[in-house]
Design a protein around this motif. Sequence first.
Motif, PDB file in Angstrom:
ATOM      1  N   GLU A  71      27.450   4.177  26.796  1.00  0.00           N
ATOM      2  CA  GLU A  71      26.031   3.838  26.826  1.00  0.00           C
ATOM      3  C   GLU A  71      25.467   3.609  25.424  1.00  0.00           C
ATOM      4  O   GLU A  71      24.665   2.703  25.226  1.00  0.00           O
ATOM      5  CB  GLU A  71      25.222   4.914  27.557  1.00  0.00           C
ATOM      6  N   LEU A  72      25.869   4.419  24.466  1.00  0.00           N
ATOM      7  CA  LEU A  72      25.393   4.207  23.094  1.00  0.00           C
ATOM      8  C   LEU A  72      25.825   2.835  22.576  1.00  0.00           C
ATOM      9  O   LEU A  72      25.021   2.105  21.989  1.00  0.00           O
ATOM     10  CB  LEU A  72      25.876   5.317  22.167  1.00  0.00           C
ATOM     11  N   GLU A  73      27.063   2.478  22.822  1.00  0.00           N
ATOM     12  CA  GLU A  73      27.559   1.158  22.401  1.00  0.00           C
ATOM     13  C   GLU A  73      26.779   0.050  23.105  1.00  0.00           C
ATOM     14  O   GLU A  73      26.372  -0.934  22.470  1.00  0.00           O
ATOM     15  CB  GLU A  73      29.058   1.035  22.697  1.00  0.00           C
ATOM     16  N   GLU A  74      26.547   0.199  24.405  1.00  0.00           N
ATOM     17  CA  GLU A  74      25.832  -0.820  25.177  1.00  0.00           C
ATOM     18  C   GLU A  74      24.361  -0.935  24.793  1.00  0.00           C
ATOM     19  O   GLU A  74      23.799  -2.027  24.813  1.00  0.00           O
ATOM     20  CB  GLU A  74      25.912  -0.506  26.680  1.00  0.00           C
ATOM     21  N   GLU A  75      23.722   0.167  24.449  1.00  0.00           N
ATOM     22  CA  GLU A  75      22.277   0.155  24.220  1.00  0.00           C
ATOM     23  C   GLU A  75      21.866  -0.003  22.764  1.00  0.00           C
ATOM     24  O   GLU A  75      20.856  -0.639  22.489  1.00  0.00           O
ATOM     25  CB  GLU A  75      21.639   1.419  24.800  1.00  0.00           C
ATOM     26  N   ILE A  76      22.604   0.613  21.843  1.00  0.00           N
ATOM     27  CA  ILE A  76      22.186   0.548  20.438  1.00  0.00           C
ATOM     28  C   ILE A  76      23.261  -0.055  19.527  1.00  0.00           C
ATOM     29  O   ILE A  76      23.119  -0.049  18.316  1.00  0.00           O
ATOM     30  CB  ILE A  76      21.720   1.921  19.899  1.00  0.00           C
ATOM     31  N   GLY A  77      24.340  -0.571  20.136  1.00  0.00           N
ATOM     32  CA  GLY A  77      25.338  -1.293  19.365  1.00  0.00           C
ATOM     33  C   GLY A  77      26.276  -0.446  18.542  1.00  0.00           C
ATOM     34  O   GLY A  77      27.065  -0.977  17.773  1.00  0.00           O
ATOM     35  N   THR A  78      26.230   0.868  18.705  1.00  0.00           N
ATOM     36  CA  THR A  78      27.167   1.743  18.001  1.00  0.00           C
ATOM     37  C   THR A  78      27.330   3.044  18.777  1.00  0.00           C
ATOM     38  O   THR A  78      26.398   3.526  19.412  1.00  0.00           O
ATOM     39  CB  THR A  78      26.726   2.062  16.557  1.00  0.00           C
ATOM     40  N   ASN A  79      28.537   3.561  18.731  1.00  0.00           N
ATOM     41  CA  ASN A  79      28.786   4.909  19.244  1.00  0.00           C
ATOM     42  C   ASN A  79      29.409   5.754  18.135  1.00  0.00           C
ATOM     43  O   ASN A  79      30.095   6.731  18.384  1.00  0.00           O
ATOM     44  CB  ASN A  79      29.668   4.890  20.504  1.00  0.00           C
ATOM     45  N   ASN A  80      29.125   5.351  16.919  1.00  0.00           N
ATOM     46  CA  ASN A  80      29.646   6.027  15.735  1.00  0.00           C
ATOM     47  C   ASN A  80      28.776   7.256  15.446  1.00  0.00           C
ATOM     48  O   ASN A  80      27.955   7.249  14.528  1.00  0.00           O
ATOM     49  CB  ASN A  80      29.672   5.059  14.556  1.00  0.00           C
ATOM     50  N   VAL A  81      28.954   8.275  16.295  1.00  0.00           N
ATOM     51  CA  VAL A  81      28.157   9.498  16.206  1.00  0.00           C
ATOM     52  C   VAL A  81      29.060  10.716  16.222  1.00  0.00           C
ATOM     53  O   VAL A  81      30.202  10.654  16.668  1.00  0.00           O
ATOM     54  CB  VAL A  81      27.147   9.607  17.380  1.00  0.00           C
ATOM     55  N   GLU A  82      28.507  11.792  15.734  1.00  0.00           N
ATOM     56  CA  GLU A  82      29.162  13.102  15.807  1.00  0.00           C
ATOM     57  C   GLU A  82      28.416  13.903  16.878  1.00  0.00           C
ATOM     58  O   GLU A  82      27.196  14.053  16.801  1.00  0.00           O
ATOM     59  CB  GLU A  82      29.026  13.789  14.450  1.00  0.00           C
ATOM     60  N   VAL A  83      29.146  14.382  17.883  1.00  0.00           N
ATOM     61  CA  VAL A  83      28.518  15.211  18.911  1.00  0.00           C
ATOM     62  C   VAL A  83      28.342  16.613  18.331  1.00  0.00           C
ATOM     63  O   VAL A  83      29.303  17.257  17.926  1.00  0.00           O
ATOM     64  CB  VAL A  83      29.353  15.260  20.205  1.00  0.00           C
ATOM     65  N   ILE A  84      27.091  17.052  18.272  1.00  0.00           N
ATOM     66  CA  ILE A  84      26.764  18.373  17.737  1.00  0.00           C
ATOM     67  C   ILE A  84      26.772  19.413  18.851  1.00  0.00           C
ATOM     68  O   ILE A  84      27.288  20.509  18.687  1.00  0.00           O
ATOM     69  CB  ILE A  84      25.389  18.350  17.041  1.00  0.00           C
ATOM     70  N   SER A  85      26.203  19.052  19.989  1.00  0.00           N
ATOM     71  CA  SER A  85      26.109  19.993  21.102  1.00  0.00           C
ATOM     72  C   SER A  85      25.902  19.232  22.407  1.00  0.00           C
ATOM     73  O   SER A  85      25.440  18.096  22.407  1.00  0.00           O
ATOM     74  CB  SER A  85      24.942  20.960  20.875  1.00  0.00           C
ATOM     75  N   GLU A  86      26.241  19.904  23.492  1.00  0.00           N
ATOM     76  CA  GLU A  86      26.028  19.393  24.843  1.00  0.00           C
ATOM     77  C   GLU A  86      25.288  20.466  25.625  1.00  0.00           C
ATOM     78  O   GLU A  86      25.707  21.621  25.633  1.00  0.00           O
ATOM     79  CB  GLU A  86      27.384  19.106  25.492  1.00  0.00           C
ATOM     80  N   CYS A  87      24.180  20.109  26.228  1.00  0.00           N
ATOM     81  CA  CYS A  87      23.458  21.075  27.054  1.00  0.00           C
ATOM     82  C   CYS A  87      24.292  21.352  28.301  1.00  0.00           C
ATOM     83  O   CYS A  87      24.723  20.406  28.974  1.00  0.00           O
ATOM     84  CB  CYS A  87      22.080  20.514  27.438  1.00  0.00           C
ATOM     85  N   PRO A  88      24.552  22.611  28.634  1.00  0.00           N
ATOM     86  CA  PRO A  88      25.387  22.903  29.805  1.00  0.00           C
ATOM     87  C   PRO A  88      24.690  22.592  31.129  1.00  0.00           C
ATOM     88  O   PRO A  88      25.355  22.380  32.138  1.00  0.00           O
ATOM     89  CB  PRO A  88      25.667  24.403  29.680  1.00  0.00           C
ATOM     90  N   ASN A  89      23.369  22.558  31.123  1.00  0.00           N
ATOM     91  CA  ASN A  89      22.613  22.298  32.348  1.00  0.00           C
ATOM     92  C   ASN A  89      22.339  20.817  32.525  1.00  0.00           C
ATOM     93  O   ASN A  89      22.233  20.073  31.551  1.00  0.00           O
ATOM     94  CB  ASN A  89      21.270  23.035  32.320  1.00  0.00           C
ATOM     95  N   TRP A  90      22.187  20.414  33.768  1.00  0.00           N
ATOM     96  CA  TRP A  90      21.746  19.065  34.110  1.00  0.00           C
ATOM     97  C   TRP A  90      20.242  19.139  34.316  1.00  0.00           C
ATOM     98  O   TRP A  90      19.744  20.074  34.941  1.00  0.00           O
ATOM     99  CB  TRP A  90      22.436  18.585  35.377  1.00  0.00           C
ATOM    100  N   ILE A  91      19.517  18.164  33.780  1.00  0.00           N
ATOM    101  CA  ILE A  91      18.064  18.128  33.887  1.00  0.00           C
ATOM    102  C   ILE A  91      17.683  17.038  34.899  1.00  0.00           C
ATOM    103  O   ILE A  91      18.079  15.887  34.752  1.00  0.00           O
ATOM    104  CB  ILE A  91      17.401  17.819  32.527  1.00  0.00           C
ATOM    105  N   GLN A  92      16.914  17.432  35.891  1.00  0.00           N
ATOM    106  CA  GLN A  92      16.529  16.515  36.968  1.00  0.00           C
ATOM    107  C   GLN A  92      15.037  16.202  36.884  1.00  0.00           C
ATOM    108  O   GLN A  92      14.241  17.090  36.625  1.00  0.00           O
ATOM    109  CB  GLN A  92      16.825  17.197  38.300  1.00  0.00           C
ATOM    110  N   TYR A  93      14.694  14.938  37.085  1.00  0.00           N
ATOM    111  CA  TYR A  93      13.279  14.574  37.150  1.00  0.00           C
ATOM    112  C   TYR A  93      13.084  13.442  38.144  1.00  0.00           C
ATOM    113  O   TYR A  93      13.995  12.668  38.416  1.00  0.00           O
ATOM    114  CB  TYR A  93      12.716  14.207  35.774  1.00  0.00           C
ATOM    115  N   ASP A  94      11.873  13.362  38.685  1.00  0.00           N
ATOM    116  CA  ASP A  94      11.495  12.291  39.603  1.00  0.00           C
ATOM    117  C   ASP A  94      10.845  11.156  38.829  1.00  0.00           C
ATOM    118  O   ASP A  94      10.128  11.398  37.855  1.00  0.00           O
ATOM    119  CB  ASP A  94      10.492  12.798  40.643  1.00  0.00           C
TER     120      ASP A  94
END
Length: 170
Positions: A71-94
Amino acid sequence: MKSTSLQSPQPNNDSSSKKYRPNVAAVILSSAYPRECRFFIAHRLDIKGAWQFPQGGIDEGESPKAALFRELEEEIGTNNVEVISECPNWIQYDFPKSMSKKMYRGFAGQIQKYFLVRLKNESEINLQTAIPEFDKYTFVSREELFGRVTHFKKEVYKQILEYFKKEGYL
């Protein structure tokens, strides 16, 4: 707007038959992090005045982390990132009722896995992707972020930024 933290990409089992689109979202920090804490937001082409974090659907059989990089590559043209953290929970919204039915695509909302990432120094953002979703971007402070982001994402963004803050990343 209903917002709920979940452990898996399934919505709460309530009496409704609402469907939620599995999705990933990236809280992108500038390459100056941790010296400076500025957040990437982009302006959507299809919703006037709507600024948000990059996000997108998870394909069948795809892991959330693989979806993040795609998605990063598709939306902003780069996925050249360092993953710092991942939230363990899924966030749901309407989705808000004011949104166009075609944008819903049969879903009542989204259920998202959030990642905190830092742009690497040599990253180059290019919004002119194969199917552009954004027309401009900027890096903002936390205070500026909430003055710009689209109204129905503010509570979700507050929740996720509070999580990353509590964990010591922001």
